[in-house]
Design an enzyme around this catalytic site. Structure first.
Site, PDB file in Angstrom:
ATOM      1  N   TYR A  26       0.795  -1.230   0.000  1.00  0.00           N
ATOM      2  CA  TYR A  26       0.000   0.000   0.000  1.00  0.00           C
ATOM      3  C   TYR A  26       0.826   1.278   0.000  1.00  0.00           C
ATOM      4  O   TYR A  26       0.267   2.373  -0.045  1.00  0.00           O
ATOM      5  CB  TYR A  26      -0.956  -0.014   1.203  1.00  0.00           C
ATOM      6  CG  TYR A  26      -1.950  -1.158   1.155  1.00  0.00           C
ATOM      7  CD1 TYR A  26      -2.839  -1.268   0.095  1.00  0.00           C
ATOM      8  CD2 TYR A  26      -1.973  -2.142   2.140  1.00  0.00           C
ATOM      9  CE1 TYR A  26      -3.752  -2.317   0.022  1.00  0.00           C
ATOM     10  CE2 TYR A  26      -2.875  -3.196   2.086  1.00  0.00           C
ATOM     11  CZ  TYR A  26      -3.764  -3.280   1.028  1.00  0.00           C
ATOM     12  OH  TYR A  26      -4.654  -4.316   0.948  1.00  0.00           O
ATOM     13  N   HIS A 103      -8.479   2.265  -5.812  1.00  0.00           N
ATOM     14  CA  HIS A 103      -7.708   1.348  -4.965  1.00  0.00           C
ATOM     15  C   HIS A 103      -6.236   1.687  -5.113  1.00  0.00           C
ATOM     16  O   HIS A 103      -5.763   1.981  -6.219  1.00  0.00           O
ATOM     17  CB  HIS A 103      -7.942  -0.110  -5.361  1.00  0.00           C
ATOM     18  CG  HIS A 103      -9.351  -0.536  -5.140  1.00  0.00           C
ATOM     19  ND1 HIS A 103      -9.837  -0.830  -3.889  1.00  0.00           N
ATOM     20  CD2 HIS A 103     -10.384  -0.676  -6.003  1.00  0.00           C
ATOM     21  CE1 HIS A 103     -11.125  -1.136  -3.995  1.00  0.00           C
ATOM     22  NE2 HIS A 103     -11.489  -1.046  -5.266  1.00  0.00           N
TER      23      HIS A 103
END
Ligand code: DQA
Length: 149
Positions: A26, A103
């Protein structure tokens, strides 16, 4: 003068842990830092932006319902709920403005259970896999669409 474009950014469960949460997947930026970056990009376009995160599905749904007729766009990272929550999708489907799904990671390049998004089909579009830039690219897409309209 045209009305100011209002964007609500909705972040789902566990995104408050960005910065320390699986940085190899991430990235190293915190959610607050991503929010600051988005606020700066919104400012360049003259957009108003509100930013929220919750670990609670109910809070996310209440926020989306309350956004009806108040915001023009929702940019949503549903996080894990993307793959499981019919209720979150239903809330986004009743939203009066446009929805863009984002995302950080490329969900299609990850575990199979992440390949399905219940949100994509009711969204205008999706920006997936560009880390924090997925959010800013969504804002830029709104700017281009505004120019075209
Ligand atoms: C995510 C991808 C989801 O599969 C995951 O559950 C998240 C983050 C992303 O931004 O890459 O929490 O939405």
């Amino acid at each position: 003068m045209p009305e100011t474009v209002k964007i609500l950014v909705v972040n789902g469960p566990n995104l408050n842990m960005l910065g320390t949460r699986e940085p190899e997947t991430y990235g190293a930026m915190t959610l607050d830092a991503i929010g600051d970056k988005c606020r700066a990009v919104c400012k360049t376009h003259g957009f108003d932006m509100e930013w929220m995160q919750s670990n609670s599905e109910a809070v996310l749904i209440d926020t989306i319902q309350a956004a009806c007729n108040k915001f023009d766009w929702i940019i949503v990272n549903g996080a894990g709920l993307t793959h499981t929550s019919v209720a979150l999708r239903d809330a986004l489907a009743l939203f009066t403005g446009g929805v863009i799904e984002v995302h950080l990671s490329n969900i299609h390049a990850r575990e199979e259970f992440r390949h399905t998004s219940l949100i994509t089909a009711i969204a205008k579009g999706a920006v997936i896999g560009f880390g924090a830039s997925s959010y800013t690219m969504a804002i830029s897409a709104i700017a281009e669409m505004q120019e075209e309209s």
